[in-house]
Design a protein around this motif. Structure first.
Motif, short mmCIF file in Angstrom:
data_model
loop_
_atom_site.label_atom_id
_atom_site.label_comp_id
_atom_site.label_asym_id
_atom_site.label_seq_id
_atom_site.Cartn_x
_atom_site.Cartn_y
_atom_site.Cartn_z
N GLN A 222 0.82 -1.21 0.00
CA GLN A 222 0.00 0.00 0.00
C GLN A 222 0.86 1.26 0.00
O GLN A 222 0.49 2.28 -0.59
CB GLN A 222 -0.93 0.01 1.21
CG GLN A 222 -1.96 -1.12 1.23
CD GLN A 222 -2.85 -1.09 0.02
OE1 GLN A 222 -2.88 -2.02 -0.79
NE2 GLN A 222 -3.60 -0.02 -0.15
N PHE A 223 2.01 1.20 0.65
CA PHE A 223 2.93 2.33 0.67
C PHE A 223 3.44 2.60 -0.74
O PHE A 223 3.53 3.76 -1.18
CB PHE A 223 4.08 2.04 1.62
CG PHE A 223 4.83 3.27 2.09
CD1 PHE A 223 4.57 4.52 1.54
CD2 PHE A 223 5.80 3.18 3.06
CE1 PHE A 223 5.25 5.66 1.96
CE2 PHE A 223 6.48 4.30 3.50
CZ PHE A 223 6.21 5.54 2.93
N ALA A 224 3.79 1.53 -1.47
CA ALA A 224 4.24 1.69 -2.85
C ALA A 224 3.14 2.30 -3.71
O ALA A 224 3.39 3.20 -4.53
CB ALA A 224 4.68 0.35 -3.41
N LEU A 225 1.91 1.84 -3.54
CA LEU A 225 0.78 2.40 -4.29
C LEU A 225 0.54 3.86 -3.92
O LEU A 225 0.17 4.67 -4.78
CB LEU A 225 -0.48 1.57 -4.02
CG LEU A 225 -0.46 0.13 -4.54
CD1 LEU A 225 -1.73 -0.61 -4.11
CD2 LEU A 225 -0.31 0.09 -6.06
N ALA A 226 0.75 4.19 -2.64
CA ALA A 226 0.57 5.58 -2.21
C ALA A 226 1.60 6.50 -2.86
O ALA A 226 1.29 7.64 -3.23
CB ALA A 226 0.66 5.67 -0.69
N ILE A 227 2.84 6.02 -3.01
CA ILE A 227 3.88 6.82 -3.66
C ILE A 227 3.51 7.07 -5.12
O ILE A 227 3.65 8.19 -5.64
CB ILE A 227 5.23 6.10 -3.54
CG1 ILE A 227 5.73 6.17 -2.09
CG2 ILE A 227 6.27 6.73 -4.48
CD1 ILE A 227 7.03 5.43 -1.85
N LEU A 228 3.03 6.02 -5.80
CA LEU A 228 2.61 6.19 -7.19
C LEU A 228 1.42 7.15 -7.29
O LEU A 228 1.37 8.00 -8.19
CB LEU A 228 2.23 4.83 -7.78
CG LEU A 228 3.38 3.87 -8.09
CD1 LEU A 228 2.83 2.53 -8.54
CD2 LEU A 228 4.29 4.46 -9.16
N ALA A 229 0.47 7.02 -6.37
CA ALA A 229 -0.70 7.90 -6.40
C ALA A 229 -0.32 9.35 -6.12
O ALA A 229 -0.82 10.28 -6.77
CB ALA A 229 -1.73 7.43 -5.37
N GLU A 230 0.61 9.55 -5.18
CA GLU A 230 1.04 10.92 -4.88
C GLU A 230 1.74 11.54 -6.07
O GLU A 230 1.53 12.72 -6.39
CB GLU A 230 1.97 10.90 -3.66
CG GLU A 230 2.30 12.27 -3.08
CD GLU A 230 3.38 13.02 -3.84
OE1 GLU A 230 3.39 14.27 -3.83
OE2 GLU A 230 4.24 12.34 -4.46
N ALA A 231 2.59 10.75 -6.74
CA ALA A 231 3.28 11.26 -7.92
C ALA A 231 2.29 11.60 -9.03
O ALA A 231 2.43 12.63 -9.71
CB ALA A 231 4.30 10.23 -8.42
N ALA A 232 1.27 10.75 -9.20
CA ALA A 232 0.27 11.00 -10.23
C ALA A 232 -0.54 12.26 -9.92
O ALA A 232 -0.80 13.09 -10.81
CB ALA A 232 -0.66 9.79 -10.36
N LEU A 233 -0.94 12.43 -8.67
CA LEU A 233 -1.72 13.61 -8.29
C LEU A 233 -0.90 14.89 -8.42
O LEU A 233 -1.42 15.92 -8.87
CB LEU A 233 -2.24 13.46 -6.86
CG LEU A 233 -3.28 12.34 -6.63
CD1 LEU A 233 -3.63 12.23 -5.15
CD2 LEU A 233 -4.54 12.62 -7.44
N SER A 234 0.36 14.82 -8.03
CA SER A 234 1.22 16.00 -8.16
C SER A 234 1.47 16.32 -9.63
O SER A 234 1.52 17.49 -10.03
CB SER A 234 2.56 15.76 -7.45
OG SER A 234 2.37 15.60 -6.06
N TYR A 235 1.61 15.29 -10.44
CA TYR A 235 1.80 15.49 -11.88
C TYR A 235 0.58 16.18 -12.50
O TYR A 235 0.71 17.04 -13.38
CB TYR A 235 2.06 14.15 -12.55
CG TYR A 235 2.17 14.22 -14.06
CD1 TYR A 235 3.35 14.63 -14.66
CD2 TYR A 235 1.09 13.89 -14.88
CE1 TYR A 235 3.46 14.71 -16.04
CE2 TYR A 235 1.19 13.97 -16.25
CZ TYR A 235 2.37 14.38 -16.83
OH TYR A 235 2.47 14.46 -18.20
#
Length: 298
Positions: A222-235
């Motif tokens: 879930q932490f790995a998915l959260a990092i991907l989601a944060e990067a996507a939202l910031s992008y």
């Protein structure tokens, strides 16, 4: 820990957790996936912690005269279109990404585990309501939740944290409920109920400790998915806002310069890949080390 009353009447008791813990530390250094994943995760964490006290240059300082400079002794990975040092941005971006991930996963873990344990212990209408609520929440991915929150309170780090945290809840609720249901059917739980223990005490003393290893492994995923989601939202401009550095923001800033300076996109992309790969390898290693069936095979 074993139950004295259950043991006195000859009923089965809960397994003692000390032996797996001892075996874990004995086998962990020999597990390649665990060692490599742990090293990558520690590298990312060390970068984030280092940014709290030191960066080569200020990640907020704009120097247009030094924009798009190649790697040099002064700027190890060069500068971006605003003249900011890439290394400093990567270090500060690690801090932002990890902070969002930790808080979001903590939100999902707190609510998800509690709801899953309640659903497993209560059953009946309580379980049905909780699981239908999880189904409803699961229908709103992090990006959609962030768009709705941004329309109400505006984009920002808090918006991404709440959106990612909400999306984590149903996954952890389902996992906790399914794992807890399997424990409730075990003999030592039946022995605890025969000994007169209530559902709350059984959940805390027997169910939760026996599903803890499963939750630990899932948290890394879930932490790995959260990092991907944060990067996507910031992008997309919905997450961390400038001037706060973020790996997703760096990708957003680099998209217009892909032909002129493609490395501006490679650096934050590689940082995201290293973090996600490290967490996935760490989770894979923890799964092997904490699963008693796999432990016996090694």
């Amino acid at each position: 820990m074993s139950d004295p009353l259950a043991a006195a009447v000859g009923l089965p008791t809960a397994p003692t957790p000390s032996r797996p813990a001892t075996g874990f530390w004995r086998r962990a250094p020999r597990h390649r996936s665990f060692v490599l994943g742990g090293a990558l995760v520690l590298l990312v964490l060390a970068s984030a912690l280092l940014s709290l006290v030191w960066t080569p240059w200020s990640p907020y300082e704009i120097d247009i005269a030094s924009k798009l400079r190649p790697p040099s002794a002064a700027h190890w990975l060069g500068t971006d279109s605003f003249g900011r040092d890439i290394v400093s941005l990567l270090l500060a971006g690690a801090r932002s990404t990890i902070m969002v991930g930790i808080i979001a996963v903590s939100i999902g873990l707190s609510f998800g585990v509690c709801l899953g344990l309640i659903a497993s212990a209560k059953r009946g209408w309580t379980e049905e309501i909780i699981m239908r609520f999880s189904d409803f929440t699961f229908a709103f991915p992090a990006v959609l939740s962030a768009i709705m929150l941004a329309a109400v309170v505006g984009p920002g780090m808090v918006t991404s944290i709440v959106a990612i945290g909400i999306f984590q809840i149903p996954t952890l609720t389902r996992l906790t409920r399914g794992s807890a249901n399997a424990i409730w059917a075990r003999e030592f739980v039946l022995a605890a109920r025969a000994a007169g223990k209530g559902k709350f005490r059984i959940t805390i003393e027997h169910v939760l400790p026996n599903i803890l290893s499963i939750l630990i492994v899932q948290v890394t995923i879930q932490f790995a998915l959260a990092i991907l989601a944060e990067a996507a939202l910031s992008y997309l401009g919905l997450g961390t806002q400038p001037p706060q550095p973020s790996w997703g923001r760096m990708l957003n800033d680099a998209q217009t310069l892909l032909f002129q300076s493609p490395m501006l996109a490679v650096y934050p992309g590689a940082a995201i890949a290293i973090a996600v790969l490290g967490l996935n390898l760490l989770g894979d290693g923890l799964r092997d080390l904490l699963d008693p069936r796999l432990a016996r095979e090694r």
